[in-house]
Every structure is written in C-alpha cells, then in structure tokens.
Design a protein around this motif. Sequence first.
Motif, short mmCIF file in Angstrom:
data_model
loop_
_atom_site.label_atom_id
_atom_site.label_comp_id
_atom_site.label_asym_id
_atom_site.label_seq_id
_atom_site.Cartn_x
_atom_site.Cartn_y
_atom_site.Cartn_z
N ASN A 1 44.10 49.81 43.16
CA ASN A 1 44.70 50.75 44.21
C ASN A 1 43.79 51.94 44.74
OD1 ASN A 1 47.07 49.42 44.13
ND2 ASN A 1 47.69 50.15 42.21
N GLU A 2 42.84 52.19 43.89
CA GLU A 2 41.61 53.33 44.25
C GLU A 2 40.35 52.78 44.29
OE1 GLU A 2 42.61 56.50 41.70
OE2 GLU A 2 44.57 56.58 42.02
N THR A 3 40.15 51.58 44.86
CA THR A 3 38.98 50.75 44.66
C THR A 3 37.70 51.58 44.95
OG1 THR A 3 40.20 48.77 45.15
CG2 THR A 3 37.66 48.54 45.14
N ASN B 1 25.32 49.38 47.43
CA ASN B 1 25.36 47.99 47.09
C ASN B 1 26.75 47.25 47.01
OD1 ASN B 1 22.67 47.75 47.72
ND2 ASN B 1 22.13 48.47 45.75
N THR B 2 27.71 47.85 46.89
CA THR B 2 29.20 47.41 46.54
C THR B 2 29.86 47.15 47.76
OG1 THR B 2 29.27 49.48 44.90
CG2 THR B 2 31.37 48.17 45.65
N ARG B 3 30.23 45.77 47.58
CA ARG B 3 31.06 45.17 48.73
C ARG B 3 32.63 45.32 48.55
NH1 ARG B 3 28.94 39.33 49.85
NH2 ARG B 3 30.45 39.60 51.49
N TYR B 4 33.39 45.64 49.51
CA TYR B 4 34.56 45.84 49.41
C TYR B 4 35.44 44.71 50.36
CZ TYR B 4 33.42 50.26 47.52
OH TYR B 4 32.86 51.12 46.68
N ARG C 1 40.93 32.76 48.55
CA ARG C 1 41.31 33.16 50.11
C ARG C 1 41.35 34.48 50.21
NH1 ARG C 1 44.41 28.54 48.40
NH2 ARG C 1 46.09 29.88 47.54
N SER C 2 41.04 35.50 49.31
CA SER C 2 40.95 37.02 49.72
C SER C 2 39.78 37.30 50.43
CB SER C 2 41.01 37.62 48.32
OG SER C 2 39.90 37.52 47.63
N THR C 3 40.10 38.30 51.30
CA THR C 3 38.84 38.95 52.18
C THR C 3 38.57 40.13 51.37
OG1 THR C 3 40.28 39.61 53.58
CG2 THR C 3 39.22 37.45 54.00
N GLY C 4 39.27 40.72 50.32
CA GLY C 4 39.02 42.05 49.78
C GLY C 4 39.90 42.30 48.77
N VAL C 5 39.76 43.33 47.99
CA VAL C 5 40.77 43.39 46.65
C VAL C 5 42.10 43.54 47.43
CG1 VAL C 5 41.46 45.52 45.14
CG2 VAL C 5 38.91 45.11 45.83
N ILE C 6 42.87 42.89 46.73
CA ILE C 6 44.37 42.61 46.96
C ILE C 6 45.19 43.73 46.36
CG2 ILE C 6 46.47 41.07 46.67
CD1 ILE C 6 44.25 38.86 46.34
N ARG C 7 45.81 44.63 46.96
CA ARG C 7 46.54 45.89 46.53
C ARG C 7 47.81 45.41 45.97
NH1 ARG C 7 42.23 48.07 47.72
NH2 ARG C 7 41.48 49.69 48.75
N LYS C 8 48.20 46.23 45.01
CA LYS C 8 49.51 46.04 44.51
C LYS C 8 50.56 46.57 45.50
CE LYS C 8 48.40 45.51 39.73
NZ LYS C 8 48.66 46.05 38.54
N GLU C 9 51.70 46.00 45.84
CA GLU C 9 52.84 46.52 46.57
C GLU C 9 53.38 47.80 45.99
OE1 GLU C 9 54.51 44.83 49.32
OE2 GLU C 9 52.72 43.29 49.25
N GLU C 10 53.52 48.01 44.69
CA GLU C 10 53.94 48.97 44.02
C GLU C 10 52.92 49.29 42.88
OE1 GLU C 10 57.03 47.28 40.97
OE2 GLU C 10 57.47 47.14 43.18
N SER C 11 52.97 50.73 42.56
CA SER C 11 52.33 51.13 41.43
C SER C 11 52.79 50.83 40.13
CB SER C 11 52.03 52.60 41.27
OG SER C 11 53.19 53.49 41.20
N VAL C 12 52.04 50.60 39.02
CA VAL C 12 52.50 50.25 37.78
C VAL C 12 52.66 51.49 37.15
CG1 VAL C 12 52.31 48.95 35.66
CG2 VAL C 12 51.71 48.17 37.77
N ASP C 13 54.08 51.95 36.55
CA ASP C 13 54.08 53.03 35.69
C ASP C 13 54.47 52.53 34.15
OD1 ASP C 13 53.64 55.08 37.78
OD2 ASP C 13 55.75 54.62 38.38
#
Length: 139
Positions: free
Chosen positions: A41-43, A60-63, A85-97
């Motif tokens: 979530n904060e890549t 040099n980091t690719r996002y 099939r992703s084109t980047g980091v797949i963010r979560k819909e909700e944060s995990v508490d």
Amino acid sequence: MAVETQFKWQRMVYNCYKGWYASNGINSKFPVVIDGDKLVNETREQMEKLCEMLGLDVSNTRYSWDATKSFPNIAYEYFGGTIGRSTGVIRKEESVDAPVLDDEMKKWAEEWDDETASLMRRYTEKAMPDFQFLLARSI
C-alpha cells in the motif's frame, strides 16, 4: 497447522541475527523487517527506505512492467496468472488491521464451523505476540 500459523520462527531468525550483530560489536539497523501490507500500500515509500538502508540506488526500482502475454502451461497461469497479468503492484482494497477476534470468529463459524473457528482463534491469539514484536520493528 501450528507451525504454519506462527511467527515464532521468524522472530527466532530475527533475534539470531540481531544477537550476532550485537555480539560482534556491530550497532546495526539490520536485520530488516518489511511489513507486507505497507509494502503493497506504500510501495514507493517502503522501497525508498529499504534502498537507503541497503545503500542501493532507488532509481533502479521498477513500479510498473508489461504483463505476460502467454503462460508456458496451465499450472503457471493458475498459480502465477494474477502476478503475470499485472502491470504493477496490486494494491489491496482495504487495509489490514489487527483482527477483532470476536468478529472474525463469527465469520469463521459461518464459513466453516464453530470448532474450526475456535481453533483458528487459539492459533491467532498465540501468534499475535510474535507478530506484534516483528511489526514494531518493521520499516
């Protein structure tokens, strides 16, 4: 199931390395603990911190990247298809508490049964001290 549902082993590895650095007179920021939720979530922020700690060039980091067009076989597509099939980091819909165990118990009992829900609660309660220990030391 007891082995897979604990953070005891990760904490032991952390303590082993921390102890090794201390016993060799090394005041170190290592070992590094990375919180997977923060990384997803904060890549950028997490990667910048990690690169700085490791002395790496963050440029040099690719996002983002191109998605895989085809998979070598059905097993790869089944197990790696979402990532492929992703084109980047797949963010979560909700944060995990931290779980509210009474609420989780109800969900688990509905999905499985009361006995399984009780077992899952016991394992979760047992895992939390080590999880919290590691989480408190994450970047």
